[in-house]
Design a protein around this motif. Structure first.
Motif, PDB file in Angstrom:
ATOM      1  N   TYR A   1     -11.597   6.809  -0.767  1.00 53.42           N
ATOM      2  CA  TYR A   1     -11.141   7.405   0.737  1.00 53.42           C
ATOM      3  C   TYR A   1     -11.451   6.867   1.430  1.00 53.42           C
ATOM      4  N   PHE A   2     -12.877   6.718   1.907  1.00 49.12           N
ATOM      5  CA  PHE A   2     -13.794   5.066   2.492  1.00 49.12           C
ATOM      6  C   PHE A   2     -12.879   3.940   3.001  1.00 49.12           C
ATOM      7  N   LEU A   3     -11.893   3.576   1.880  1.00 44.74           N
ATOM      8  CA  LEU A   3     -11.395   2.095   2.318  1.00 44.74           C
ATOM      9  C   LEU A   3      -9.895   2.949   2.867  1.00 44.74           C
ATOM     10  N   ARG A   4      -9.089   3.690   2.422  1.00 50.26           N
ATOM     11  CA  ARG A   4      -8.100   4.209   2.728  1.00 50.26           C
ATOM     12  C   ARG A   4      -8.289   4.318   4.633  1.00 50.26           C
TER      13      ARG A   4
ATOM     14  N   GLU B   1      -6.022   2.415  -5.013  1.00 48.60           N
ATOM     15  CA  GLU B   1      -7.607   2.711  -3.944  1.00 48.60           C
ATOM     16  C   GLU B   1      -8.060   4.143  -4.198  1.00 48.60           C
ATOM     17  N   ILE B   2      -7.695   5.196  -4.124  1.00 45.74           N
ATOM     18  CA  ILE B   2      -7.988   6.450  -4.559  1.00 45.74           C
ATOM     19  C   ILE B   2      -7.563   6.817  -5.973  1.00 45.74           C
ATOM     20  N   LEU B   3      -7.089   6.410  -6.590  1.00 49.04           N
ATOM     21  CA  LEU B   3      -6.832   6.346  -8.269  1.00 49.04           C
ATOM     22  C   LEU B   3      -8.520   5.455  -8.687  1.00 49.04           C
ATOM     23  N   ILE B   4      -8.935   4.596  -8.557  1.00 50.27           N
ATOM     24  CA  ILE B   4      -9.584   3.940  -9.079  1.00 50.27           C
ATOM     25  C   ILE B   4     -10.480   4.487  -8.992  1.00 50.27           C
ATOM     26  N   GLY B   5     -11.064   4.882  -7.055  1.00 50.09           N
ATOM     27  CA  GLY B   5     -12.597   5.280  -6.756  1.00 50.09           C
ATOM     28  C   GLY B   5     -12.442   6.700  -7.846  1.00 50.09           C
ATOM     29  N   TYR B   6     -11.428   7.564  -8.299  1.00 50.14           N
ATOM     30  CA  TYR B   6     -11.750   8.720  -9.051  1.00 50.14           C
ATOM     31  C   TYR B   6     -11.931   8.025 -10.890  1.00 50.14           C
ATOM     32  N   GLY B   7     -10.968   6.915 -11.055  1.00 53.34           N
ATOM     33  CA  GLY B   7     -11.300   6.405 -12.714  1.00 53.34           C
ATOM     34  C   GLY B   7     -12.768   5.614 -12.621  1.00 53.34           C
TER      35      GLY B   7
ATOM     36  N   ILE C   1       1.358  -0.922   0.375  1.00 49.61           N
ATOM     37  CA  ILE C   1      -0.204   0.007   0.237  1.00 49.61           C
ATOM     38  C   ILE C   1       1.093   1.139  -0.202  1.00 49.61           C
ATOM     39  N   SER C   2       0.213   1.697  -1.104  1.00 52.67           N
ATOM     40  CA  SER C   2       1.009   3.118  -1.035  1.00 52.67           C
ATOM     41  C   SER C   2       0.290   4.547  -1.095  1.00 52.67           C
ATOM     42  N   ASP C   3       0.818   5.263  -0.966  1.00 50.55           N
ATOM     43  CA  ASP C   3       0.309   7.252  -1.089  1.00 50.55           C
ATOM     44  C   ASP C   3       1.231   7.379  -2.449  1.00 50.55           C
ATOM     45  N   ASN C   4       1.488   6.717  -2.830  1.00 53.68           N
ATOM     46  CA  ASN C   4       2.241   7.751  -4.390  1.00 53.68           C
ATOM     47  C   ASN C   4       0.509   7.006  -5.389  1.00 53.68           C
ATOM     48  N   THR C   5       0.769   8.173  -6.434  1.00 55.35           N
ATOM     49  CA  THR C   5      -0.191   8.080  -7.459  1.00 55.35           C
ATOM     50  C   THR C   5       0.392   6.380  -8.487  1.00 55.35           C
ATOM     51  N   SER C   6       0.909   5.439  -7.970  1.00 54.63           N
ATOM     52  CA  SER C   6       0.926   4.323  -8.649  1.00 54.63           C
ATOM     53  C   SER C   6       1.888   2.764  -7.810  1.00 54.63           C
ATOM     54  N   ARG C   7       1.664   1.980  -7.369  1.00 56.34           N
ATOM     55  CA  ARG C   7       2.091   1.053  -6.414  1.00 56.34           C
ATOM     56  C   ARG C   7       3.369   0.285  -6.810  1.00 56.34           C
ATOM     57  N   CYS C   8       3.771   0.855  -8.712  1.00 61.64           N
ATOM     58  CA  CYS C   8       4.898   0.613  -9.410  1.00 61.64           C
ATOM     59  C   CYS C   8       5.811   0.933  -9.003  1.00 61.64           C
TER      60      CYS C   8
ATOM     61  N   ALA D   1     -10.844   3.495   7.349  1.00 60.42           N
ATOM     62  CA  ALA D   1     -11.921   2.408   7.237  1.00 60.42           C
ATOM     63  C   ALA D   1     -11.894   1.474   6.792  1.00 60.42           C
ATOM     64  N   GLY D   2     -10.507   0.601   5.774  1.00 58.39           N
ATOM     65  CA  GLY D   2     -10.820  -0.795   5.015  1.00 58.39           C
ATOM     66  C   GLY D   2     -11.996  -1.080   4.353  1.00 58.39           C
ATOM     67  N   PHE D   3     -11.949  -2.168   4.734  1.00 60.65           N
ATOM     68  CA  PHE D   3     -13.253  -2.851   3.881  1.00 60.65           C
ATOM     69  C   PHE D   3     -14.824  -3.071   4.578  1.00 60.65           C
ATOM     70  N   ASN D   4     -14.661  -3.365   6.301  1.00 59.30           N
ATOM     71  CA  ASN D   4     -16.032  -3.772   6.986  1.00 59.30           C
ATOM     72  C   ASN D   4     -16.560  -2.329   6.518  1.00 59.30           C
ATOM     73  N   TRP D   5     -16.395  -1.425   6.752  1.00 60.44           N
ATOM     74  CA  TRP D   5     -17.362   0.231   6.793  1.00 60.44           C
ATOM     75  C   TRP D   5     -17.944   0.426   5.484  1.00 60.44           C
ATOM     76  N   PRO D   6     -17.445  -0.151   4.921  1.00 63.30           N
ATOM     77  CA  PRO D   6     -18.185   0.686   3.229  1.00 63.30           C
ATOM     78  C   PRO D   6     -19.564  -0.942   3.461  1.00 63.30           C
ATOM     79  N   PHE D   7     -18.659  -2.152   3.396  1.00 60.99           N
ATOM     80  CA  PHE D   7     -19.899  -3.076   3.628  1.00 60.99           C
ATOM     81  C   PHE D   7     -21.042  -3.075   3.635  1.00 60.99           C
ATOM     82  N   LEU D   8     -20.523  -2.273   5.673  1.00 60.44           N
ATOM     83  CA  LEU D   8     -21.978  -2.379   6.439  1.00 60.44           C
ATOM     84  C   LEU D   8     -22.774  -1.327   6.145  1.00 60.44           C
ATOM     85  N   THR D   9     -22.431  -0.231   5.072  1.00 56.78           N
ATOM     86  CA  THR D   9     -23.357   1.274   4.830  1.00 56.78           C
ATOM     87  C   THR D   9     -23.709   0.817   4.050  1.00 56.78           C
ATOM     88  N   SER D  10     -23.714   0.127   3.197  1.00 56.58           N
ATOM     89  CA  SER D  10     -24.204  -0.323   1.355  1.00 56.58           C
ATOM     90  C   SER D  10     -24.958  -1.110   2.049  1.00 56.58           C
ATOM     91  N   ALA D  11     -25.381  -2.359   2.958  1.00 54.65           N
ATOM     92  CA  ALA D  11     -25.972  -2.735   3.446  1.00 54.65           C
ATOM     93  C   ALA D  11     -27.413  -2.272   4.542  1.00 54.65           C
TER      94      ALA D  11
END
Length: 477
Positions: A190-193, A298-304, A44-51, A195-205
């Motif tokens: 941003y949600f994933l960064r 995950e930030i760039l994927i969200g924007y995309g 996990i990186s704060d850069n624009t690319s993990r590569c 709070a992790g995966f659990n909170w988005p799934f709970l919010t969606s439910a």
């Protein structure tokens, strides 16, 4: 309490809750597979690319193997859930002509809620990710997205008499899907960064529970149910829902003139072949962005994902403007197909973050063919057969989307090591098929921008539309 004839809030909130977790599904599976296959923590990186700083041959081989396994996971999910979902879609949406539209909306919401809660459990308790395949199978027994959208479009068709109004409201549903899914997608990273995966799934439910309550207690039914002993088929009482469904689909084709049947079949072929080509390419966008050399966070994927959903708004504005200007609807469909071809070709060669964002621009009109084709087909079908029509369309759309996803994922797994963009070139090439059918319809002289009554006369080959004794809608026979 008097109900509301507004299905748009259901579609809007469903889109928001679904796209709140949709970009996370492939990311979650990707991260779990990375941990299982490499025995290392996902980078996990704060850069624009993990590569950046991870360009060793060992890291490259890890990326290729995880890409292959992730695409195969998607393939297995599609294979196990396709058949049940297709059967339920065809039966429920066709049955809704007599049993009511709400059943086609409520049951898929229940299935989606089950799938989301299972995802939450797998993420929270770190269960085996292959449980998600079983959850996908279970939720497909409730109909899935095809049933939900088929019921919603049939609901709109019940409420609209004017052809242009029907086109705009159906395009409006597509726009709402785009707008709300865009809002959800841009916040997902941003949600994933944070709070992790659990909170988005709970919010969606939680959102899905709200939608379910609205659909059950507030949404008004458009189809008035007849008593069971009053349903007559071929002069005899009919108690089998399955036979009613089959009869409705059968009558949709048999009860029409030869010219009407020819046009209807060609429009269906355009719809399904375009859906196959477009859906197959779009389904691999996230995996392509996770792969080298992009390696999006995950930030760039969200924007995309958010930028991609502006396609729905642009397509709605395009349909509205072109319809207002009196442009032939076949030409609107043509522009949409050309938009997909250009966008997919550019995506195949996108190797930088900037270019990957730019490829969304030529795709801005890519959704236009779907509402236009639905409206065109709806106008040449009796009002009493709208459920049968949208059952067929939902069945075929679900079939082509699932099959195309499976086919494109398997091709991507085989070609990712030497040319990841091959699947997008394939998507663009397959658009030649709907273009050829569209040319055939154009050569037949079908001007679907005409007045609705004139168009019905053209298709029926009669002086005027023939009225069904049991229905006020014109029957093209």
């Amino acid at each position: 309490m008097k109900g509301l004839f507004l299905v748009e809030p259901v579609v809007a909130l469903y889109a928001f809750s679904s796209f709140l977790i949709y970009p996370l599904v492939q990311q979650y599976v990707y991260r779990r597979l990375w941990q299982d296959l490499t025995n290392t923590t996902y980078p996990i990186s704060d850069n624009t690319s993990r590569c950046a700083g991870n360009s060793s041959s060992n890291q490259t081989s890890y990326h290729q193997e995880v890409q292959r396994q992730a695409s195969l996971f998607s393939l297995y999910t599609e294979l196990f859930s396709t058949v049940p979902s297709l059967i339920v879609t065809l039966m429920l949406v066709a049955y809704s002509d007599r049993g009511g539209r709400k059943i086609t909306i409520i049951l898929p919401l229940i299935g989606t809620l089950i799938y989301t809660l299972t995802f939450l459990a797998v993420s929270y308790f770190e269960l085996n990710i292959y449980l998600l395949i079983g959850s996908s199978l279970l939720s497909s027994l409730f109909g899935g997205l095809g049933t939900f959208l088929g019921g919603c479009f049939a609901y709109i068709a019940d409420l609209c008499e004017d052809g242009h109004q029907k086109t705009l409201r159906m395009a409006g549903l597509d726009m709402m899907i785009g707008l709300l899914s865009g809002v959800a997608s841009i916040s997902t990273g941003y949600f994933l960064r944070a709070a992790g995966f659990n909170w988005p799934f709970l919010t969606s439910a939680l959102f899905q529970c709200v939608i379910l309550l609205y659909a059950i207690f507030i949404l008004e039914e458009t189809v008035k149910k007849a008593p069971p002993d009053a349903i007559i088929l071929d002069g005899a009482p009919q108690h089998s829902a399955t036979k009613q469904m089959l009869y409705g689909v059968y009558q949709m084709f048999v009860g029409a003139s030869r010219r009407c049947k020819t046009v209807l079949v060609l429009l269906i072929l355009i719809f399904t072949s375009f859906s196959f080509a477009y859906g197959g390419g779009i389904s691999l966008m996230t995996l392509y962005e996770l792969n080298e050399p992009l390696c999006w966070t995950e930030i760039l994927i969200g924007y995309g994902s958010a930028l991609s959903t502006t396609v729905f708004l642009a397509s709605f504005m395009g349909v509205s403007a072109f319809t207002y200007c009196g442009m032939p609807q076949l030409l609107i469909v043509l522009l949409g197909i050309l938009s997909v071809i250009s966008g997919m070709i550019l995506t195949a060669f996108a190797k930088t973050t900037l270019l990957m964002f730019i490829v969304r621009v030529p795709l801005l009109l890519s959704i236009m063919p779907f509402p236009v084709l639905r409206s065109m087909m709806s106008k040449i079908i009796s009002k009493s057969q709208q459920g049968a029509l949208f059952a067929c369309l939902s069945f075929l759309e679900s079939l082509t989307n699932n099959v195309s996803s499976a086919v494109f994922n398997s091709i991507y797994a085989a070609t990712v090591s030497w040319f990841p963009g091959f699947v997008f070139l394939l998507s663009a090439g397959l658009c030649v098929i709907p273009l050829s059918f569209l040319g055939t319809v154009g050569l037949m002289g079908v001007d679907v921008a005409k007045d609705d009554k004139d168009q019905e006369n053209f298709l029926s080959g009669e002086e005027g539309p023939v009225e069904d004794e049991n229905d006020n809608s014109p029957i093209l026979s």
